[in-house]
Design an enzyme around this catalytic site. Structure first.
Site, mmCIF file in Angstrom:
data_model
loop_
_atom_site.group_PDB
_atom_site.id
_atom_site.type_symbol
_atom_site.label_atom_id
_atom_site.label_comp_id
_atom_site.label_asym_id
_atom_site.label_seq_id
_atom_site.Cartn_x
_atom_site.Cartn_y
_atom_site.Cartn_z
ATOM 1 C CG ASP A 145 43.415 59.653 41.814
ATOM 2 O OD1 ASP A 145 42.648 60.443 41.208
ATOM 3 O OD2 ASP A 145 43.410 58.425 41.596
ATOM 4 C CD GLU A 146 43.047 62.153 36.720
ATOM 5 O OE1 GLU A 146 43.533 62.089 35.583
ATOM 6 O OE2 GLU A 146 41.824 62.185 36.933
#
Length: 422
Positions: A145-146
């Protein structure tokens, strides 16, 4: 400028795409160590090699979709497990990541608990990566998610605020994913800026407002400051990044890691965007109810070793550093490392894991609650040369392991087991 993109409450945001009715409600995603891997009945495990991050396992079980996902975390009438992600509505009740589901439910009786959907998370993560590649020349995926991006020469510094604001809105429109974006001259400051942009916001740190932004922030908020470094800084009366910036001599006297930390906080050090990541280690671990029976623990080591062997052959690597750790009751721990540069075979790896367990199990009067095995320092990274002792015989065993691998890839990891598992 560098930018850092973080999906807000990713697992919850993904669940809301799947179930629109969850919007604006207190929702958490539960997580529980999959102890069914130790069941004597065969079952299918999904294997993930592509993305990593907190609560993103290499092996995971797909939960069946139910109207009430809380059933997935009930055992003997008790709610078991922890929460991996909490919506901002849930956080308003004091609910935090890694809190037990039972405790979270007490804080918010109306809390909605959903089972994880790793396949959906992987799919959405890939879609966002592909979307970002269309918008930015250099994109690095740091975790599921980054993401990091480099806007240098692509977007003028004066236009960065408008660019990332539009990007945030486009991601929401195209993928229904809320993201927060931070921008600064280095990736480390950009990541810090993202924390202050949440939720669903943007923050740009320019050179003229750098001091105003960075100085009041607590040292533990900076990426790379772990528990031990935080204690060391606090003992030296360094509590904020502003105070850290005034103590160059102190940080440099602590060694290269602390000296690098000083440079990162001052935006004097940065790392290039890496568009391709090579996995440097792989492991498997499971937490379970306390077990004293060493024969059962050895059986579980066999099972973990088989699954990890499958992953190692799937990655087509040869590890040379092996680590096994044991967590006991009463907060006691033990671990052991060994380095071996030999041809990898499943049987030899299984024997090695059993031997490591025997040597690491120093608290034999205590019950065990967690087992972990990790393999790293792959030959292509470590440049170690394989031992030639018994090389030809090991090559035969390696071919046999490869044949077993093909059968498992076709019919499932549990198709072929060691008799000692049964």
């Amino acid at each position: 400028m560098k930018i850092h993109i973080d999906i807000d409450c990713f697992f919850v945001s993904a669940a809301r795409i799947d179930e629109v009715g969850l919007k604006d409600k207190a929702v958490v995603i539960g997580g529980r160590s999959d102890t069914k891997i130790f069941s004597r009945e065969a079952k299918n495990q999904t294997v993930n090699f592509q993305n990593s991050g907190s609560f993103v396992p290499t092996f995971y079980k797909a939960y069946e979709k139910k109207d009430d996902d809380i059933e997935a975390f009930m055992e003997n009438g008790k709610l078991r497990g922890i929460l991996t992600t909490a919506s901002y509505e849930a956080r308003a009740y004091g609910i935090k990541t890694a809190m037990s589901l039972r405790e979270a439910k007490k804080l918010c009786p109306e809390l909605i608990i959903k089972a994880p959907n790793m396949s959906l998370y992987q799919e959405l993560s890939h879609k966002l990566h592909d979307f970002l590649n269309l918008k930015i020349p250099l994109i690095e995926q740091a975790s599921i998610d980054e993401f990091y991006g480099d806007l240098t020469g692509w977007v003028h510094d004066n236009d960065v605020a408008e660019f990332i604001s539009n990007l945030k809105d486009e991601i929401q429109k195209e993928l229904q994913l809320p993201v927060s974006i931070g921008a600064a001259q280095t990736r480390y400051i950009a990541k810090l800026a993202t924390n202050y942009a949440k939720p669903f916001g943007c923050k740009v740190i320019h050179s003229w407002d750098f001091d105003t932004f960075i100085n009041p922030i607590r040292v533990e908020e900076f990426a790379g400051v772990g528990k031990s470094m935080r204690k060391k800084l606090h003992a030296a009366q360094i509590h904020t990044l502003g105070e850290l910036r005034k103590r160059q001599g102190t940080l440099e006297s602590w060694g290269p890691y602390a000296a690098e930390l000083y440079r990162r906080v001052n935006a004097q050090s940065d790392t290039d965007i890496n568009t391709k990541h090579e996995r440097k280690s792989i492991g498997i671990s499971r937490t379970f109810d306390p077990i004293f029976d060493r024969a059962e623990l050895r059986r579980r080591i066999h099972i973990l070793a088989r699954h990890l062997s499958f992953a190692i052959f799937k990655l087509d690597v040869i590890p040379t550093l092996f680590h096994l750790s044991i967590n006991y009751e009463m907060n006691q721990k033990a671990h052991i490392n060994i380095s071996k540069a030999e041809v990898f075979t499943e049987k030899k790896f299984d024997d090695l894991c059993q031997d490591l367990f025997t040597k690491a199990d120093t608290q034999r009067r205590l019950q065990v609650i967690r087992l972990s095995i990790n393999c790293s320092s792959f030959t292509k990274h470590s440049r170690k040369e394989l031992s030639l002792i018994g090389f030809h015989e090991e090559q035969k065993m390696h071919k046999l392991s490869k044949s077993t691998q093909k059968l498992r890839e076709k019919y499932g990891i549990d198709t072929i087991k060691f008799a000692s598992e049964l």
